[in-house]
Design an enzyme around this catalytic site. Structure first.
Site, short mmCIF file in Angstrom:
data_model
loop_
_atom_site.label_atom_id
_atom_site.label_comp_id
_atom_site.label_asym_id
_atom_site.label_seq_id
_atom_site.Cartn_x
_atom_site.Cartn_y
_atom_site.Cartn_z
N ASP A 60 61.22 77.35 31.12
CA ASP A 60 61.88 76.17 31.23
C ASP A 60 63.50 76.69 31.65
O ASP A 60 64.15 76.74 30.70
CB ASP A 60 61.93 75.24 30.22
CG ASP A 60 62.77 73.96 30.59
OD1 ASP A 60 63.45 73.86 31.45
OD2 ASP A 60 62.46 73.08 29.54
N ASP B 166 65.31 73.41 37.83
CA ASP B 166 64.54 73.59 36.61
C ASP B 166 63.30 73.46 36.86
O ASP B 166 62.62 72.66 37.15
CB ASP B 166 65.02 71.97 36.11
CG ASP B 166 64.58 71.87 34.51
OD1 ASP B 166 64.17 72.97 33.86
OD2 ASP B 166 64.35 70.55 34.07
#
Length: 389
Positions: free
Chosen positions: A98, A279
Site C-alpha cells: 500500500d 495509491d
C-alpha cells in the site's frame, strides 16, 4: 468490536521497520503477487467508503448505508486487492502493498516468538469509513520480503478487532510503502518498510506492474525493461504530507483528441490539470464531482444512485477510455477497467467515483495504476509511467 481472545487468535500486522539486516552488495528482486478468491462478500460501496475515510474525506450517509448491505448475486470477478507474500517472524502473510500507508497493518494470526520484543507504551489504532477498526500493541520482530530482511520491525499486534476485519479472509493486512511521515504508531512513529530497506537496494526505487484480472508483480531496486514499452515519463512527486502525490497536466474522456480534452495543444495545464495521490492501497479512482459527472454523462444509463452509494450503469454499457496527460505522455485507462463490480445482475458499480464535494484529494487507485507500468523513485522524489509491455 470483538476482543481478539474471543476470536481465539492474536491478530496482527507489521507496521514499520527500524533496523535492516546486513547485506552483501546491493539487492534487486521480484515479488510476484498472489491470486486471492474473487468472490466478494460485501457491497462495492465498502471499497468506496474506505477510500474516502482513508484520506480524511467525509463519507456520505448514503455510502455508509450502502456499505452495510450485501450483494445478493455472485458478482463479476473484480480486482479488489492485490496481495504479496511477506515473512513476518516465523509465519507468512498475504499483504496488500500500500503506497498510501506508512504502516504494516493486518488481521491474521501473529504469534510473538522468543525473538520478539514488546515496545512498552506503544500502540496503534485504525478505522475505516465502513466502521471497521482494529488496534493493539506493538512488537519488534523480523520481516522479510524477497531478498531483503528487517531484523527489528515494529509489528502491530491486534488486541481488538471489529467484525468486518475478522470476516475478511481474502488478505492478511497491508504493508505501507509511503513516506515515513504517515506512520501511525504512537507515541513515536517508526520508519516505513521502504525507508528502512533503501540502503539494501541496488537503486532506491521500486516498480509495480498491476494487472487487470490477474496477479501482477513488484520489483525492488531495479527497473525491468521487459515489463514496459517505450520510454518512461517521470514527473515530480509532492511528498510533503507523506503521499506519492503528483499533478497530471490535463485529462480527456474518450481519448486525448476528443472534445472533452482539458488542456492546450502542448499538453500543459489550462484549467484542466489534476493533482492527486497515487495509491496502490485504494481500489477505485476518485476524482472531483465535475470530472466524474462529465465521464458518466457519456455513459448511457449511468446514474448516481443514492441507494447503491455511487455511480452505477448497465453492465453492458460502452464505457469510454479515460486519459491523463503527464509530461507529454498519455496514460490511458481503458473503459473496461471502469466496470468495477456487478451489483444486481444487470447494473454495475463504477471504478471511478467522486472524491466528494468538500474538495478532497483526487486518488489514482488501482483502476488507474493497473493500466500502467509505474516507477516509484525516492530520489527526487519522482514517479514514472509507461505502457505495460
Amino acid at each position: 468490536m470483538v476482543l481478539i481472545n474471543q476470536l481465539g487468535a492474536v491478530l496482527a500486522v507489521c507496521a514499520t521497520l527500524t533496523v535492516a539486516a546486513p547485506t552483501k552488495g546491493k539487492a534487486r528482486f521480484n515479488v510476484p503477487q498472489v491470486a486471492i478468491p474473487k468472490k466478494m462478500v460485501h457491497h462495492p460501496a465498502v471499497s468506496y467508503a474506505r477510500a474516502l475515510h482513508k484520506f480524511g474525506m467525509k463519507v456520505p450517509k448514503t455510502v455508509q448505508d450502502a456499505a452495510k448491505g450485501s450483494v445478493p448475486t455472485t458478482p463479476t470477478p473484480s480486482d479488489e486487492q492485490y496481495v504479496t507474500q511477506v515473512t513476518v517472524g516465523e509465519g507468512k502473510l498475504n499483504l496488500d502493498l500500500d503506497t498510501g500507508s506508512g504502516d504494516l497493518q493486518g488481521h491474521n494470526l501473529y504469534k510473538p516468538t522468543s525473538n520478539s520484543k514488546r515496545l512498552n507504551g506503544y500502540s496503534w489504532q485504525i478505522s475505516y469509513g465502513d466502521m471497521s477498526s482494529a488496534g493493539g500493541d506493538v512488537f519488534l520482530d523480523t520481516v522479510s520480503i524477497g531478498d531483503v530482511t528487517a531484523s527489528s520491525q515494529a509489528v502491530e499486534s491486534a488486541k481488538k478487532v471489529s467484525d468486518q476485519f475478522a470476516k475478511d479472509k481474502a488478505t492478511d493486512g497491508l504493508m505501507g510503502l509511503s513516506f515515513s511521515v504517515l506512520n501511525t504508531v504512537q507515541p513515536k512513529p517508526q520508519t516505513t518498510f521502504l525507508d528502512t530497506v533503501l540502503s539494501q537496494l541496488e537503486k532506491p526505487l521500486f516498480t509495480c506492474t498491476l494487472k487487470h484480472g490477474e496477479p501482477g508483480s513488484y520489483d525492488f531496486g531495479y527497473i525491468d525493461d521487459a515489463k514496459h514499452s517505450g520510454e518512461i515519463t517521470y514527473t515530480q512527486v509532492d511528498n510533503s504530507e507523506g503521499w506519492w502525490g503528483f499533478t497530471a497536466d490535463s485529462y480527456s474522456i474518450g481519448g486525448p483528441n476528443t472534445t472533452s480534452f482539458r488542456g492546450d495543444s502542448s499538453g500543459m495545464a489550462n484549467g484542466g490539470s489534476i493533482s492527486g495521490i497515487a495509491d496502490t492501497g485504494t481500489t477505485l479512482m476518485l476524482l472531483s464531482d465535475d470530472v466524474v459527472g462529465e465521464y458518466y454523462g457519456q455513459v448511457q444509463g449511468a446514474t448516481n444512485d443514492q441507494q447503491q452509494g455511487g455511480y452505477i450503469f448497465p453492465c453492458d454499457a460502452q464505457l469510454p477510455d479515460f486519459t491523463l496527460s503527464i509530461g507529454g505522455y498519455n496514460a490511458v485507462v481503458p473503459g473496461k477497467f471502469m466496470n468495477y463490480q456487478e451489483i444486481d445482475g444487470s447494473m454495475c458499480f463504477g471504478g471511478l467515483q467522486s472524491s466528494g464535494s468538500s474538495g478532497g484529494p483526487n486518488i489514482f487507485g488501482d483502476v488507474f495504476l493497473k493500466s500502467q507500468f509505474v516507477v516509484w523513485d525516492t530520489q527526487g522524489p519522482r514517479i514514472g509511467f509507461a505502457p505495460q509491455a
